[in-house]
Design a protein around this motif. Sequence first.
Motif, PDB file in Angstrom:
ATOM      1  N   THR A  52      32.251  27.418  42.033  1.00  0.00           N
ATOM      2  CA  THR A  52      32.780  28.757  42.265  1.00  0.00           C
ATOM      3  C   THR A  52      31.745  29.615  42.983  1.00  0.00           C
ATOM      4  N   TYR A  53      30.527  29.562  42.502  1.00  0.00           N
ATOM      5  CA  TYR A  53      29.434  30.360  43.059  1.00  0.00           C
ATOM      6  C   TYR A  53      29.286  30.133  44.559  1.00  0.00           C
ATOM      7  N   ARG A  54      29.376  28.894  44.976  1.00  0.00           N
ATOM      8  CA  ARG A  54      29.156  28.608  46.398  1.00  0.00           C
ATOM      9  C   ARG A  54      30.308  29.069  47.287  1.00  0.00           C
ATOM     10  N   THR A  55      31.440  29.458  46.695  1.00  0.00           N
ATOM     11  CA  THR A  55      32.539  29.957  47.524  1.00  0.00           C
ATOM     12  C   THR A  55      32.240  31.341  48.081  1.00  0.00           C
ATOM     13  N   PHE A  56      31.340  32.082  47.442  1.00  0.00           N
ATOM     14  CA  PHE A  56      31.037  33.434  47.915  1.00  0.00           C
ATOM     15  C   PHE A  56      29.556  33.689  48.144  1.00  0.00           C
ATOM     16  N   LYS A  57      28.699  32.839  47.667  1.00  0.00           N
ATOM     17  CA  LYS A  57      27.255  33.047  47.811  1.00  0.00           C
ATOM     18  C   LYS A  57      26.772  32.337  49.069  1.00  0.00           C
ATOM     19  N   THR A  58      26.371  33.114  50.062  1.00  0.00           N
ATOM     20  CA  THR A  58      25.972  32.514  51.335  1.00  0.00           C
ATOM     21  C   THR A  58      24.517  32.795  51.703  1.00  0.00           C
ATOM     22  N   GLN A  80      29.003  34.577  33.804  1.00  0.00           N
ATOM     23  CA  GLN A  80      29.525  33.262  33.427  1.00  0.00           C
ATOM     24  C   GLN A  80      30.604  32.802  34.404  1.00  0.00           C
ATOM     25  N   PHE A  81      31.519  33.690  34.748  1.00  0.00           N
ATOM     26  CA  PHE A  81      32.559  33.324  35.714  1.00  0.00           C
ATOM     27  C   PHE A  81      31.933  33.032  37.081  1.00  0.00           C
ATOM     28  N   ARG A  82      30.995  33.841  37.503  1.00  0.00           N
ATOM     29  CA  ARG A  82      30.355  33.658  38.811  1.00  0.00           C
ATOM     30  C   ARG A  82      29.636  32.307  38.893  1.00  0.00           C
ATOM     31  N   GLY A  84      30.153  29.562  37.019  1.00  0.00           N
ATOM     32  CA  GLY A  84      30.909  28.384  36.619  1.00  0.00           C
ATOM     33  C   GLY A  84      30.615  27.898  35.220  1.00  0.00           C
ATOM     34  N   VAL A  85      30.145  28.796  34.342  1.00  0.00           N
ATOM     35  CA  VAL A  85      29.851  28.390  32.968  1.00  0.00           C
ATOM     36  C   VAL A  85      30.657  29.188  31.945  1.00  0.00           C
ATOM     37  N   ALA A  86      31.687  29.886  32.409  1.00  0.00           N
ATOM     38  CA  ALA A  86      32.559  30.602  31.463  1.00  0.00           C
ATOM     39  C   ALA A  86      33.223  29.580  30.545  1.00  0.00           C
ATOM     40  N   PRO A  87      33.405  29.924  29.271  1.00  0.00           N
ATOM     41  CA  PRO A  87      33.999  28.963  28.333  1.00  0.00           C
ATOM     42  C   PRO A  87      35.509  28.806  28.549  1.00  0.00           C
ATOM     43  N   ILE A  88      35.855  28.279  29.710  1.00  0.00           N
ATOM     44  CA  ILE A  88      37.238  27.937  30.015  1.00  0.00           C
ATOM     45  C   ILE A  88      37.326  26.420  30.053  1.00  0.00           C
ATOM     46  N   ARG A  89      38.514  25.890  30.113  1.00  0.00           N
ATOM     47  CA  ARG A  89      38.720  24.448  29.941  1.00  0.00           C
ATOM     48  C   ARG A  89      37.960  23.599  30.961  1.00  0.00           C
ATOM     49  N   LEU A  90      37.817  24.067  32.180  1.00  0.00           N
ATOM     50  CA  LEU A  90      37.082  23.285  33.169  1.00  0.00           C
ATOM     51  C   LEU A  90      35.652  23.034  32.700  1.00  0.00           C
ATOM     52  N   GLU A  91      35.066  24.018  32.056  1.00  0.00           N
ATOM     53  CA  GLU A  91      33.703  23.885  31.548  1.00  0.00           C
ATOM     54  C   GLU A  91      33.671  23.199  30.186  1.00  0.00           C
ATOM     55  N   LYS A 169      34.284  44.015  33.362  1.00  0.00           N
ATOM     56  CA  LYS A 169      35.031  44.400  32.163  1.00  0.00           C
ATOM     57  C   LYS A 169      36.220  43.462  31.944  1.00  0.00           C
ATOM     58  N   ILE A 170      36.944  43.165  33.010  1.00  0.00           N
ATOM     59  CA  ILE A 170      38.115  42.293  32.900  1.00  0.00           C
ATOM     60  C   ILE A 170      37.694  40.871  32.537  1.00  0.00           C
ATOM     61  N   CYS A 171      36.588  40.395  33.077  1.00  0.00           N
ATOM     62  CA  CYS A 171      36.094  39.064  32.704  1.00  0.00           C
ATOM     63  C   CYS A 171      35.850  38.990  31.198  1.00  0.00           C
ATOM     64  N   LYS A 172      35.250  40.026  30.646  1.00  0.00           N
ATOM     65  CA  LYS A 172      35.002  40.078  29.197  1.00  0.00           C
ATOM     66  C   LYS A 172      36.318  40.108  28.419  1.00  0.00           C
ATOM     67  N   PHE A 173      37.247  40.956  28.849  1.00  0.00           N
ATOM     68  CA  PHE A 173      38.538  41.057  28.159  1.00  0.00           C
ATOM     69  C   PHE A 173      39.314  39.744  28.232  1.00  0.00           C
ATOM     70  N   ILE A 174      39.233  39.050  29.361  1.00  0.00           N
ATOM     71  CA  ILE A 174      39.911  37.762  29.497  1.00  0.00           C
ATOM     72  C   ILE A 174      39.333  36.752  28.519  1.00  0.00           C
ATOM     73  N   LEU A 175      38.013  36.676  28.431  1.00  0.00           N
ATOM     74  CA  LEU A 175      37.402  35.728  27.499  1.00  0.00           C
ATOM     75  C   LEU A 175      37.731  36.072  26.050  1.00  0.00           C
ATOM     76  N   ASP A 176      37.766  37.368  25.731  1.00  0.00           N
ATOM     77  CA  ASP A 176      38.146  37.779  24.367  1.00  0.00           C
ATOM     78  C   ASP A 176      39.580  37.372  24.064  1.00  0.00           C
ATOM     79  N   ARG A 177      40.491  37.638  24.993  1.00  0.00           N
ATOM     80  CA  ARG A 177      41.899  37.283  24.776  1.00  0.00           C
ATOM     81  C   ARG A 177      42.068  35.777  24.676  1.00  0.00           C
ATOM     82  N   ARG A 178      41.381  35.049  25.511  1.00  0.00           N
ATOM     83  CA  ARG A 178      41.473  33.591  25.484  1.00  0.00           C
ATOM     84  C   ARG A 178      41.035  33.057  24.124  1.00  0.00           C
ATOM     85  N   ARG A 179      39.934  33.591  23.615  1.00  0.00           N
ATOM     86  CA  ARG A 179      39.434  33.165  22.306  1.00  0.00           C
ATOM     87  C   ARG A 179      40.460  33.468  21.214  1.00  0.00           C
TER      88      ARG A 179
END
Length: 184
Positions: A52-58, A80-82, A84-91, A169-179
């Motif tokens: 994910t990081y390499r899609t925008f980090k140049t 974490q989202f930036r 690629g280590v957010a606790p989502i299923r891919l990770e 803020k939304i990244c945090k809220f998404i992880l909270d809701r997912r949990r």
Amino acid sequence: MMILYNTENVDKALVKNVLYDKLLSQLYDEWSNNLNKTVSQRNGNGGNKLRTYRTFKTSLHTEEYMHKVIVPSHRRAYAQFRCGVAPIRLETGRFERLPVQQRTCETCKNIVETEEHVLLECPLYDDLRNELFKIILSEHSNFLNFSNLDKLSIVLASNCDSIIIYSAKICKFILDRRRRFLYR
């Protein structure tokens, strides 16, 4: 036989600048090579976690969000989202050694739960995403017509203060809701 050189007439500032430029060039090359690897560094299996990081980090520089006053838990989720280590299923599926195609979203069932899916597509987060998109649309009126890759870049790598702060803020809220959703 040791050769001694007269260093009295050496331009020390020039030597310092040449060394600095060479070391910086080596650092950038190493960073770029690591960023663009397609396999993991540890054992060669699986993908590069920086997908994910390499899609925008140049370029190698400190990101704008690091200079903003952001609630620490929001900054952590955003980073974490930036990275690629957010606790989502891919990770989390990595720890179970699941093939990528089996790391599916608990809501959507047949779609791999990637950062892109979570931040841009999963219906579990529609209300949060809609609030974020309202902020983004104030800066990028044609945002909804962008490709998902470009949308993800704006969500995770904007230079606009309001987008950075609200995305975090939304990244945090998404992880909270997912949990809450997974462990209800």
